[in-house]
Design a protein around this motif. Structure first.
Motif, PDB file in Angstrom:
ATOM      1  N   UNK A   3       9.906  -3.937 -32.793  1.00 21.01           N
ATOM      2  CA  UNK A   3      10.889  -2.884 -33.044  1.00 21.01           C
ATOM      3  C   UNK A   3      11.281  -2.220 -31.728  1.00 21.01           C
ATOM      4  N   UNK A   4      12.585  -2.049 -31.538  1.00 17.52           N
ATOM      5  CA  UNK A   4      13.106  -1.362 -30.358  1.00 17.52           C
ATOM      6  C   UNK A   4      13.875  -0.132 -30.831  1.00 17.52           C
ATOM      7  N   UNK A   5      13.460   1.029 -30.373  1.00 12.10           N
ATOM      8  CA  UNK A   5      14.137   2.274 -30.718  1.00 12.10           C
ATOM      9  C   UNK A   5      14.776   2.853 -29.462  1.00 12.10           C
ATOM     10  N   UNK A   6      16.059   3.172 -29.570  1.00 18.45           N
ATOM     11  CA  UNK A   6      16.808   3.711 -28.436  1.00 18.45           C
ATOM     12  C   UNK A   6      17.201   5.150 -28.717  1.00 18.45           C
ATOM     13  N   UNK A   7      16.868   6.028 -27.791  1.00 23.59           N
ATOM     14  CA  UNK A   7      17.316   7.418 -27.843  1.00 23.59           C
ATOM     15  C   UNK A   7      18.183   7.696 -26.620  1.00 23.59           C
ATOM     16  N   UNK A   8      18.558   8.942 -26.469  1.00 24.49           N
ATOM     17  CA  UNK A   8      19.482   9.298 -25.383  1.00 24.49           C
ATOM     18  C   UNK A   8      18.928   8.941 -24.009  1.00 24.49           C
ATOM     19  N   UNK A   9      17.641   9.193 -23.778  1.00 18.61           N
ATOM     20  CA  UNK A   9      17.071   8.983 -22.443  1.00 18.61           C
ATOM     21  C   UNK A   9      15.832   8.109 -22.451  1.00 18.61           C
ATOM     22  N   UNK A  10      15.432   7.605 -23.618  1.00 18.88           N
ATOM     23  CA  UNK A  10      14.212   6.807 -23.698  1.00 18.88           C
ATOM     24  C   UNK A  10      14.397   5.582 -24.576  1.00 18.88           C
ATOM     25  N   UNK A  11      13.543   4.584 -24.334  1.00 23.39           N
ATOM     26  CA  UNK A  11      13.473   3.392 -25.174  1.00 23.39           C
ATOM     27  C   UNK A  11      12.021   3.196 -25.564  1.00 23.39           C
ATOM     28  N   UNK A  12      11.789   2.864 -26.828  1.00 28.13           N
ATOM     29  CA  UNK A  12      10.428   2.660 -27.334  1.00 28.13           C
ATOM     30  C   UNK A  12      10.342   1.258 -27.931  1.00 28.13           C
ATOM     31  N   UNK A  13       9.381   0.483 -27.463  1.00 25.42           N
ATOM     32  CA  UNK A  13       9.116  -0.859 -27.990  1.00 25.42           C
ATOM     33  C   UNK A  13       7.789  -0.837 -28.725  1.00 25.42           C
ATOM     34  N   UNK A  14       7.810  -1.233 -30.000  1.00 28.38           N
ATOM     35  CA  UNK A  14       6.580  -1.380 -30.776  1.00 28.38           C
ATOM     36  C   UNK A  14       6.334  -2.871 -30.933  1.00 28.38           C
ATOM     37  N   UNK A  15       5.292  -3.363 -30.265  1.00 28.25           N
ATOM     38  CA  UNK A  15       4.987  -4.790 -30.242  1.00 28.25           C
ATOM     39  C   UNK A  15       3.546  -4.996 -30.666  1.00 28.25           C
TER      40      UNK A  15
ATOM     41  N   UNK B 254      23.037 -12.694 -21.182  1.00 30.89           N
ATOM     42  CA  UNK B 254      22.532 -13.447 -22.335  1.00 30.89           C
ATOM     43  C   UNK B 254      22.770 -12.650 -23.602  1.00 30.89           C
ATOM     44  N   UNK B 255      23.280 -13.329 -24.642  1.00 29.19           N
ATOM     45  CA  UNK B 255      23.523 -12.732 -25.951  1.00 29.19           C
ATOM     46  C   UNK B 255      22.511 -13.265 -26.951  1.00 29.19           C
ATOM     47  N   UNK B 256      22.089 -12.405 -27.862  1.00 33.37           N
ATOM     48  CA  UNK B 256      21.184 -12.831 -28.923  1.00 33.37           C
ATOM     49  C   UNK B 256      21.647 -12.210 -30.233  1.00 33.37           C
ATOM     50  N   UNK B 257      21.625 -13.010 -31.289  1.00 31.42           N
ATOM     51  CA  UNK B 257      22.002 -12.523 -32.616  1.00 31.42           C
ATOM     52  C   UNK B 257      20.847 -11.729 -33.206  1.00 31.42           C
ATOM     53  N   UNK B 258      21.154 -10.540 -33.735  1.00 30.26           N
ATOM     54  CA  UNK B 258      20.143  -9.674 -34.333  1.00 30.26           C
ATOM     55  C   UNK B 258      20.626  -9.252 -35.715  1.00 30.26           C
ATOM     56  N   UNK B 259      19.902  -9.585 -36.772  1.00 27.83           N
ATOM     57  CA  UNK B 259      20.316  -9.162 -38.111  1.00 27.83           C
ATOM     58  C   UNK B 259      20.385  -7.637 -38.212  1.00 27.83           C
ATOM     59  N   UNK B 260      21.381  -7.156 -38.910  1.00 32.80           N
ATOM     60  CA  UNK B 260      21.554  -5.719 -39.144  1.00 32.80           C
ATOM     61  C   UNK B 260      21.587  -4.929 -37.828  1.00 32.80           C
ATOM     62  N   UNK B 261      22.244  -5.472 -36.844  1.00 35.03           N
ATOM     63  CA  UNK B 261      22.367  -4.792 -35.546  1.00 35.03           C
ATOM     64  C   UNK B 261      23.297  -3.589 -35.691  1.00 35.03           C
ATOM     65  N   UNK B 262      22.845  -2.384 -35.346  1.00 31.38           N
ATOM     66  CA  UNK B 262      23.716  -1.210 -35.483  1.00 31.38           C
ATOM     67  C   UNK B 262      24.823  -1.212 -34.432  1.00 31.38           C
ATOM     68  N   UNK B 263      26.069  -1.161 -34.905  1.00 30.53           N
ATOM     69  CA  UNK B 263      27.209  -1.190 -33.986  1.00 30.53           C
ATOM     70  C   UNK B 263      27.221   0.020 -33.060  1.00 30.53           C
ATOM     71  N   UNK B 264      26.621   1.126 -33.518  1.00 28.44           N
ATOM     72  CA  UNK B 264      26.635   2.356 -32.726  1.00 28.44           C
ATOM     73  C   UNK B 264      25.517   2.417 -31.692  1.00 28.44           C
ATOM     74  N   UNK B 265      24.735   1.339 -31.563  1.00 26.92           N
ATOM     75  CA  UNK B 265      23.648   1.335 -30.587  1.00 26.92           C
ATOM     76  C   UNK B 265      24.207   1.634 -29.194  1.00 26.92           C
ATOM     77  N   UNK B 266      23.762   2.691 -28.537  1.00 30.26           N
ATOM     78  CA  UNK B 266      24.326   3.028 -27.226  1.00 30.26           C
ATOM     79  C   UNK B 266      23.865   2.047 -26.151  1.00 30.26           C
ATOM     80  N   UNK B 267      24.732   1.804 -25.173  1.00 28.40           N
ATOM     81  CA  UNK B 267      24.346   0.966 -24.043  1.00 28.40           C
ATOM     82  C   UNK B 267      23.354   1.703 -23.162  1.00 28.40           C
ATOM     83  N   UNK B 268      22.259   1.049 -22.769  1.00 30.85           N
ATOM     84  CA  UNK B 268      21.226   1.690 -21.967  1.00 30.85           C
ATOM     85  C   UNK B 268      20.796   0.755 -20.836  1.00 30.85           C
ATOM     86  N   UNK B 269      20.302   1.335 -19.748  1.00 26.14           N
ATOM     87  CA  UNK B 269      19.801   0.557 -18.617  1.00 26.14           C
ATOM     88  C   UNK B 269      18.280   0.691 -18.601  1.00 26.14           C
ATOM     89  N   UNK B 270      17.591  -0.421 -18.878  1.00 29.60           N
ATOM     90  CA  UNK B 270      16.131  -0.428 -18.916  1.00 29.60           C
ATOM     91  C   UNK B 270      15.611  -0.731 -17.516  1.00 29.60           C
TER      92      UNK B 270
END
Length: 373
Positions: free
Chosen positions: A222-234, A185-201
């Motif tokens: 808000x979803x924040x992606x780091x090298x080994x972690x993902x943070x969701x602020x909901x 599934x694809x979703x459009x996200x405004x100002x999506x950073x092209x450099x966002x690394x692919x991650x497996x949640x």
């Protein structure tokens, strides 16, 4: 520490932590909730070392402080209090008194400094702001395809990454597969950073994210992606999770392109028919035979032990007759994950994967591998 808060808010916060607090553990503090009373408010935090959930609630703070207390006892006590009641919590030595009116329990505590610190890994991070409903839709459309086979751990989650679609637009894509079926599934996200690394949640984190997102509607998270972690602020809750340390396979290779035989079917009619004939499927194979010919689809199951079943429904199909088998449960899972009134199924031959695209559910596609029948 001495504070008073609303029973409903206290219980709701404990419920939000319930999936991450360990019930049976050899590390006693993981069965506890960390509570911090500071000038900015009251924070409750739970962790299982792989995932952490923190949430804030309002209250009247008479004395600041922090401690940890047993989650199960506090939640059970709060559940049994009347709605709208006031709850007082007072720390004295190594005991925490939880009281409401003339009712009171006292529970042992463990030092707050012993509670595990789920620190996000360093390095670059990428933040995405997205409506909760859009992220929830992405998770719901593909999560049923997550593998439960622990040996292929890199399939035990949803692969989130950025893709460039037709026209050059960037979209956030979620993919899950267990090797027998695939959801995308694809979703459009405004100002999506092209450099966002692919991650497996991981699967557990996906389930928790969906639970936190459901009541938020169109509110942005808000979803924040780091090298080994993902943070969701909901809303008032923050969920942090370790990511699956692995490489997701090249799923594009298994998505069929240009399957020539097309069939259009009403989704609810197909689901009902598959469900009926699957009543006699064997528990092992669950194989349902699909036979397509001009204007109709015939479903059938033959089980020497349980009997035979067949069903017929209208289909927009004008190609050569085709017979192919699918796992009935996989078909029902796919139909249950998409809201469209109709689905288009594209076939190549009885031995090749089928591409399914729901109508009215833009951005989604599914792939199901065939079975011998």
């Amino acid at each position: 520490m001495n504070l008073t808060l609303e029973r409903d808010a206290f219980l709701a916060a404990l419920e939000r932590l319930s999936k991450v607090v360990e019930k049976r553990t050899t590390i006693p503090i993981l069965a506890n909730v960390k509570m911090v009373a500071r000038k900015g408010g009251i924070e409750l935090r739970g962790s299982d070392l792989d995932m952490e959930i923190a949430t804030t609630i309002a209250g009247e703070i008479e004395a600041l402080g922090e401690t940890t207390f047993p989650h199960a006892i506090a939640r059970d006590y709060a559940r049994k209090l009347p709605a709208g009641a006031k709850v007082a919590l007072k720390l004295t030595g190594d005991r925490l008194a939880i009281s409401s009116g003339r009712s009171r329990v006292s529970v042992p505590v463990l030092p707050a400094e012993d509670f595990p610190n789920f620190a996000a890994a360093g390095g670059d991070f990428h933040m995405v702001d997205i409506p909760a409903s859009d992220l929830l839709t992405l998770l719901d459309r593909v999560s049923f395809c997550i593998s439960t086979e622990e040996t292929r751990y890199y399939l035990n989650g949803i692969y989130l990454h950025v893709v460039t679609v037709e026209g050059g637009a960037l979209k956030l894509r979620g993919v899950a597969t267990d090797g027998h079926r695939l959801g995308l599934h694809d979703v459009a996200v405004p100002e999506l950073p092209a450099a966002l690394p692919g991650v497996i949640v991981p699967r557990k984190a996906v389930e928790e994210m969906a639970r936190l997102l459901k009541p938020l509607g169109e509110e942005k998270v808000s979803v924040t992606v780091r090298a080994t972690t993902l943070v969701l602020v909901a809303g008032v809750t923050t969920m942090s999770t370790k990511l699956v340390d692995g490489t997701f396979p090249d799923y594009e290779r298994v998505v069929p392109r240009g399957n020539p035989h097309m069939a259009r079917l009403a989704a609810d009619e197909l689901a009902s028919a598959v469900d009926r004939v699957a009543a006699v499927c064997s528990d092992k194979s669950r194989a349902v035979r699909f036979h397509l010919e001009d204007g109709k689809l015939t479903l059938s199951v033959k089980n020497p032990d349980a009997g035979d079943a067949s069903d017929e429904l209208e289909a927009e199909y004008a190609a050569a007759p085709l017979t192919i088998g699918f796992n009935g449960r996989y078909v029902l899972d796919m139909l249950g994950a998409q809201p469209g009134k109709a689905v288009a199924m594209a076939f190549a031959d009885p031995g090749s994967p089928c591409l399914i695209t729901p109508e009215g559910a833009s951005g989604s596609l599914f792939v199901i591998m065939p079975m011998r029948v």
